[in-house]
Scaffold this motif. Structure first.
Motif, PDB file in Angstrom:
ATOM      1  N   ARG A 265      34.589 -21.937   5.528  1.00 44.52           N
ATOM      2  CA  ARG A 265      34.945 -20.519   5.385  1.00 44.52           C
ATOM      3  C   ARG A 265      33.774 -19.767   4.781  1.00 44.52           C
ATOM      4  NH1 ARG A 265      39.456 -21.147   0.622  1.00 44.52           N
ATOM      5  NH2 ARG A 265      38.691 -23.162  -0.029  1.00 44.52           N
TER       6      ARG A 265
ATOM      7  N   THR B  18      35.153 -12.417  -5.687  1.00 38.91           N
ATOM      8  CA  THR B  18      35.042 -12.942  -4.333  1.00 38.91           C
ATOM      9  C   THR B  18      33.631 -13.484  -4.201  1.00 38.91           C
ATOM     10  OG1 THR B  18      36.629 -11.374  -3.439  1.00 38.91           O
ATOM     11  CG2 THR B  18      35.101 -12.392  -1.875  1.00 38.91           C
TER      12      THR B  18
ATOM     13  N   VAL C 208      35.355 -17.367  -0.943  1.00 40.89           N
ATOM     14  CA  VAL C 208      36.430 -17.924  -1.772  1.00 40.89           C
ATOM     15  C   VAL C 208      36.662 -16.964  -2.933  1.00 40.89           C
ATOM     16  CG1 VAL C 208      35.944 -20.345  -1.203  1.00 40.89           C
ATOM     17  CG2 VAL C 208      34.859 -19.322  -3.187  1.00 40.89           C
ATOM     18  N   SER C 209      37.848 -17.036  -3.517  1.00 39.28           N
ATOM     19  CA  SER C 209      38.171 -16.240  -4.703  1.00 39.28           C
ATOM     20  C   SER C 209      38.188 -17.147  -5.922  1.00 39.28           C
ATOM     21  CB  SER C 209      39.542 -15.588  -4.548  1.00 39.28           C
ATOM     22  OG  SER C 209      39.509 -14.657  -3.504  1.00 39.28           O
TER      23      SER C 209
ATOM     24  N   LEU D  18      32.704 -25.919   3.344  1.00 44.08           N
ATOM     25  CA  LEU D  18      34.063 -25.474   3.050  1.00 44.08           C
ATOM     26  C   LEU D  18      34.782 -24.889   4.261  1.00 44.08           C
ATOM     27  CD1 LEU D  18      33.645 -23.922  -0.486  1.00 44.08           C
ATOM     28  CD2 LEU D  18      34.477 -26.173   0.143  1.00 44.08           C
TER      29      LEU D  18
ATOM     30  N   HIS E  48      36.208 -27.015  -5.826  1.00 44.64           N
ATOM     31  CA  HIS E  48      35.736 -27.454  -4.515  1.00 44.64           C
ATOM     32  C   HIS E  48      34.853 -28.695  -4.687  1.00 44.64           C
ATOM     33  CE1 HIS E  48      37.353 -23.751  -2.902  1.00 44.64           C
ATOM     34  NE2 HIS E  48      36.791 -23.139  -3.918  1.00 44.64           N
TER      35      HIS E  48
END
Length: 65
Positions: free
Chosen positions: A17, A4, A20-21, A15, A41
């Protein structure tokens, strides 16, 4: 291995957020994480190498496992 990745500042804004994973093979290095992150990304790809990566709260060199 699954990681993570917590995002801060410009990366979080880009992004939309805060995390991200990312899956990487055992033995992957920080540079591998940055490369995979940039591939997954594309909006942040131009900034690869311009942001720091911390592992367990310490800034990590690109060759750290």
């Amino acid at each position: 291995m699954d990681f993570t990745v917590r995002l801060f500042a410009g990366l979080r804004e880009a992004l939309g957020r805060d995390r991200v994973s990312i899956s990487l093979p055992v033995g992957a290095r920080v540079r591998d994480l940055v490369e995979r992150f940039s591939q997954e990304h594309p909006r942040v790809a131009p900034h690869a190498g311009r942001f720091a990566v911390a592992v367990n709260l310490s800034i990590a060199p690109v060759d750290q496992e």
